[in-house]
Design an enzyme around this catalytic site. Structure first.
Site, PDB file in Angstrom:
ATOM      1  N   CYS A 133      -5.298  -2.865 -25.485  1.00  0.00           N
ATOM      2  CA  CYS A 133      -4.969  -1.723 -26.339  1.00  0.00           C
ATOM      3  C   CYS A 133      -3.567  -1.972 -26.886  1.00  0.00           C
ATOM      4  O   CYS A 133      -3.202  -3.111 -27.145  1.00  0.00           O
ATOM      5  CB  CYS A 133      -5.072  -0.416 -25.558  1.00  0.00           C
ATOM      6  N   LYS A 134      -2.772  -0.939 -27.031  1.00  0.00           N
ATOM      7  CA  LYS A 134      -1.415  -1.117 -27.543  1.00  0.00           C
ATOM      8  C   LYS A 134      -0.436  -1.493 -26.436  1.00  0.00           C
ATOM      9  O   LYS A 134       0.362  -2.413 -26.591  1.00  0.00           O
ATOM     10  CB  LYS A 134      -0.941   0.159 -28.250  1.00  0.00           C
TER      11      LYS A 134
END
Length: 172
Positions: A133-134
């Site tokens: 993800c981030k």
């Protein structure tokens, strides 16, 4: 007369220990419903925390491991960010499956998965499944979902796109 609360403290404790469901059943049999000690208190559970409650748990892939897996073509990389985040910047070969649809997606029959995502469906014994993800928070949740569904060799890239972009000189 219902024994759940009216007889004695010992029976009230027994009610608590045996569970609310038992007393509710007993009360229904007698034709009355009375609150039980268990229904008035927080239910007692005895369990250990599940894996992955924090991003520290579960198998983690480092930046260098991810680079090697990508260069060898030996990875099924799933980006669990939202589509707009994925479009704004992505790790090469990552397939976008937003976290909110991951469980449903991993349960799809392999042919449907391939039709939707244009890649082979991951197998439960595959050891090259990686979520990102981030910053590693959502990928940790994705890992928990995958583990719960039987993908016991799945991993996550804790550094996420933020670390990837920094290492690649792209900025996040």
């Amino acid at each position: 007369m219902s024994a759940c609360l009216h007889a004695s403290p010992a029976l009230a404790m027994l009610s608590f220990v045996l569970s609310r469901g038992f007393c509710l059943t007993a009360a229904q049999l007698s034709g009355r419903t009375h609150p039980t000690f268990g229904s008035l208190s927080r239910p007692f559970t005895s369990s250990t925390p599940t894996r992955g409650e924090t991003s520290e748990s579960g198998p983690v892939v480092t930046y260098s491991q991810l680079k090697t897996m990508l260069s060898n073509g030996d990875i099924q990389l799933f980006d669990v960010r939202n589509p707009d985040e994925h479009l704004a910047g992505r790790i090469p070969d990552a397939v976008n499956i937003p976290l909110g649809t991951l469980e449903e997606s991993l349960k799809l029959p392999p042919e449907h998965f391939q039709q939707i995502f244009q890649v082979k469906a991951p197998g439960k014994d595959d050891d090259n499944i990686v979520f990102h993800c981030k910053t590693g928070v959502r990928s940790s949740r994705a890992l928990d979902i995958a583990l719960k569904l039987g993908f016991h060799r799945a991993r996550h890239y804790k550094g996420g796109y933020t670390e990837w972009a920094e290492q690649e000189g792209k900025g996040a």
